[in-house]
Design a protein around this motif. Sequence first.
Motif, PDB file in Angstrom:
ATOM      1  N   ASP A   1     149.879  43.566 166.761  1.00 13.79           N
ATOM      2  CA  ASP A   1     149.389  43.393 168.009  1.00 13.79           C
ATOM      3  C   ASP A   1     148.272  44.584 168.074  1.00 13.79           C
ATOM      4  O   ASP A   1     146.966  44.416 169.022  1.00 13.79           O
ATOM      5  CB  ASP A   1     150.171  43.509 169.127  1.00 13.79           C
ATOM      6  N   GLU A   2     148.424  45.813 167.747  1.00 13.17           N
ATOM      7  CA  GLU A   2     147.258  46.641 168.088  1.00 13.17           C
ATOM      8  C   GLU A   2     145.946  46.285 167.306  1.00 13.17           C
ATOM      9  O   GLU A   2     144.842  46.406 167.953  1.00 13.17           O
ATOM     10  CB  GLU A   2     147.769  48.230 167.462  1.00 13.17           C
ATOM     11  N   GLY A   3     146.033  45.927 165.961  1.00 14.65           N
ATOM     12  CA  GLY A   3     144.855  45.328 165.369  1.00 14.65           C
ATOM     13  C   GLY A   3     144.266  44.248 166.074  1.00 14.65           C
ATOM     14  O   GLY A   3     143.038  44.606 166.226  1.00 14.65           O
TER      15      GLY A   3
ATOM     16  N   ALA B   1     139.291  46.379 178.230  1.00 10.00           N
ATOM     17  CA  ALA B   1     139.449  45.315 177.017  1.00 10.00           C
ATOM     18  C   ALA B   1     140.462  45.386 176.196  1.00 10.00           C
ATOM     19  O   ALA B   1     141.074  44.136 175.793  1.00 10.00           O
ATOM     20  CB  ALA B   1     138.037  45.276 176.526  1.00 10.00           C
ATOM     21  N   HIS B   2     140.814  46.427 175.671  1.00  8.56           N
ATOM     22  CA  HIS B   2     141.982  46.480 174.772  1.00  8.56           C
ATOM     23  C   HIS B   2     143.263  46.116 175.235  1.00  8.56           C
ATOM     24  O   HIS B   2     143.923  45.406 174.943  1.00  8.56           O
ATOM     25  CB  HIS B   2     141.998  47.847 173.970  1.00  8.56           C
ATOM     26  N   GLU B   3     143.507  46.822 176.413  1.00 12.60           N
ATOM     27  CA  GLU B   3     144.815  46.605 177.127  1.00 12.60           C
ATOM     28  C   GLU B   3     145.031  45.094 177.541  1.00 12.60           C
ATOM     29  O   GLU B   3     146.012  44.648 177.556  1.00 12.60           O
ATOM     30  CB  GLU B   3     145.054  47.638 178.209  1.00 12.60           C
ATOM     31  N   VAL B   4     143.980  44.692 178.219  1.00 14.84           N
ATOM     32  CA  VAL B   4     144.125  43.019 178.738  1.00 14.84           C
ATOM     33  C   VAL B   4     144.473  42.288 177.263  1.00 14.84           C
ATOM     34  O   VAL B   4     145.147  41.439 177.555  1.00 14.84           O
ATOM     35  CB  VAL B   4     142.900  42.588 179.256  1.00 14.84           C
ATOM     36  N   ALA B   5     143.875  42.500 176.202  1.00 11.72           N
ATOM     37  CA  ALA B   5     143.968  41.646 175.308  1.00 11.72           C
ATOM     38  C   ALA B   5     145.580  41.732 174.719  1.00 11.72           C
ATOM     39  O   ALA B   5     146.079  40.708 174.220  1.00 11.72           O
ATOM     40  CB  ALA B   5     142.985  42.004 173.945  1.00 11.72           C
ATOM     41  N   HIS B   6     146.330  42.805 175.235  1.00 12.76           N
ATOM     42  CA  HIS B   6     147.599  43.026 174.945  1.00 12.76           C
ATOM     43  C   HIS B   6     148.606  41.923 175.601  1.00 12.76           C
ATOM     44  O   HIS B   6     149.617  41.452 175.485  1.00 12.76           O
ATOM     45  CB  HIS B   6     148.251  44.318 175.152  1.00 12.76           C
ATOM     46  N   GLU B   7     147.843  41.374 176.863  1.00 15.86           N
ATOM     47  CA  GLU B   7     148.606  40.423 177.495  1.00 15.86           C
ATOM     48  C   GLU B   7     148.832  39.090 176.474  1.00 15.86           C
ATOM     49  O   GLU B   7     149.627  38.270 177.032  1.00 15.86           O
ATOM     50  CB  GLU B   7     147.849  40.009 179.034  1.00 15.86           C
TER      51      GLU B   7
ATOM     52  N   MET C   1     148.201  51.933 178.773  1.00 15.35           N
ATOM     53  CA  MET C   1     149.322  51.273 178.000  1.00 15.35           C
ATOM     54  C   MET C   1     149.600  49.953 178.839  1.00 15.35           C
ATOM     55  O   MET C   1     149.332  49.697 180.094  1.00 15.35           O
ATOM     56  CB  MET C   1     150.640  52.087 178.586  1.00 15.35           C
ATOM     57  N   GLU C   2     149.889  48.851 177.964  1.00 12.80           N
ATOM     58  CA  GLU C   2     150.100  47.584 178.264  1.00 12.80           C
ATOM     59  C   GLU C   2     151.648  47.230 178.597  1.00 12.80           C
ATOM     60  O   GLU C   2     152.340  47.740 178.189  1.00 12.80           O
ATOM     61  CB  GLU C   2     149.761  46.603 177.080  1.00 12.80           C
ATOM     62  N   TYR C   3     151.736  46.635 179.604  1.00 17.96           N
ATOM     63  CA  TYR C   3     153.147  46.005 180.364  1.00 17.96           C
ATOM     64  C   TYR C   3     152.754  44.739 180.804  1.00 17.96           C
ATOM     65  O   TYR C   3     151.469  44.134 180.741  1.00 17.96           O
ATOM     66  CB  TYR C   3     153.389  46.979 181.360  1.00 17.96           C
TER      67      TYR C   3
ATOM     68  N   VAL D   1     146.271  51.578 161.988  1.00 17.90           N
ATOM     69  CA  VAL D   1     146.855  50.766 162.797  1.00 17.90           C
ATOM     70  C   VAL D   1     146.015  49.970 163.786  1.00 17.90           C
ATOM     71  O   VAL D   1     146.248  48.710 164.260  1.00 17.90           O
ATOM     72  CB  VAL D   1     148.231  51.097 163.355  1.00 17.90           C
ATOM     73  N   TYR D   2     144.958  50.706 163.956  1.00 15.83           N
ATOM     74  CA  TYR D   2     144.149  50.194 165.238  1.00 15.83           C
ATOM     75  C   TYR D   2     142.788  49.719 164.322  1.00 15.83           C
ATOM     76  O   TYR D   2     142.470  48.378 164.498  1.00 15.83           O
ATOM     77  CB  TYR D   2     143.570  51.203 166.357  1.00 15.83           C
ATOM     78  N   GLY D   3     142.147  50.590 163.746  1.00 10.79           N
ATOM     79  CA  GLY D   3     140.918  50.387 163.025  1.00 10.79           C
ATOM     80  C   GLY D   3     140.832  49.433 161.823  1.00 10.79           C
ATOM     81  O   GLY D   3     140.062  48.493 161.781  1.00 10.79           O
TER      82      GLY D   3
END
Length: 381
Positions: free
Chosen positions: A237-239, A214-220, A189-191, A299-301
């Motif tokens: 943002d998920e995509g 790698a996925h969660e860091v991209a959420h920053e 989970m991203e915060y 929503v992701y793929g």
Amino acid sequence: FSGQQISIYFSWTLSIPHWEDTPLAYRLFGSSQSMVSLPLFYPSLAVYLPGPTPGTGRWWLERGSVRGDAAFNVSSLFVVTATLPSNQIPVTSGSLITSTTVAPGRAQHVWVTGPVREFLLHMSDRFHQASTEAYGTQVTSYWLPGHEAAGRDALRFAAASLRIYSDHFGPYPYTDLRVAAAPLGFRGMEYPQTLLLGVQLYDAYRSQLEVRTAHEVAHEWWYLLVHNDPVNTPWMDEGLAEYATKIYYEALRGGVYAQSYQVRRWQAVIEALAGRGEDAPIDLPVMAYENGTQYEAIVYGKAALFYDAIRQRLGPRQFDNFLRSYLETYSYRIVTPVELWTALRPFDPQFADALYVEWIGALPPVPTPETATSPQGNESP
Ligand SMILES: [Zn+2]
């Protein structure tokens, strides 16, 4: 109250739920396995969505659901003082300013933040930690005893992600990035400035630690800086966070690997879904999807493939320029698909329009320079 300042003071107490102490636990809020996670432990003002003319906007009052994220916040500045048992190692948003012992066994910490969506407080008395530096940002990893090798891997993956995304999207503007184990099973989970990774990623699911990180860091970038409604347009943002993992692998392992990663991770899943007659559009609210499998696949793929369609058309260099311009224009603001389309039009208007119609729906009015630069979602009511 437009243009006026208002001060609000209140006090509240909070019961912290204690959950099951198993690595399988998926618990975003509360304590489990000697860790306490407290995202949004304070009341937060709802987002005000402005209407076309003053006074016609509305408050965002969604409650969220079992799937997806539910936190939707304007960028805010925090000053947080916490008095904690001294043996607790806090992992938070912001920068630590002071830590002082205020009583036997009690430490008081003060943090301040730049503009962030929320303030996370996560802690444990069992964390071990290690830090490194990436492009001027201090990156710190926290892990539970017995998981040192994976904890150091998480540090390496997070630092590599930060460098790669800074090169492609634009600089990470904060001085700290933290990654910590959490009671999230094999999920993440991203915060703001912190990504939490489920304890199973350090153990039974360690093969997924890198892609999760790698996925969660991209959420920053795509959540913390450029934010969208997580209930009604979760794909935005998920995509993009998901698609970022391809850019990460491409940088580290080359184009051939990245292309086969894309086929395995997204295309094969979408084709299987379509084969079962369960394909769906990307631009739906979270609860419009029939189940968690369909939600994640689309929503992701499928949304990752939306961004890939843009990169195929523009080419990698112009795609980066597009993302940089999208980031520069909408950092600390809130976007809808219209802003994404508005950011894409200068690069290829015909393609942007056709893409919008194919993936999102009927075209909105073409933005004039004036409407293109008016603030979206960040006005005061
Ligand atoms: Zn995500």
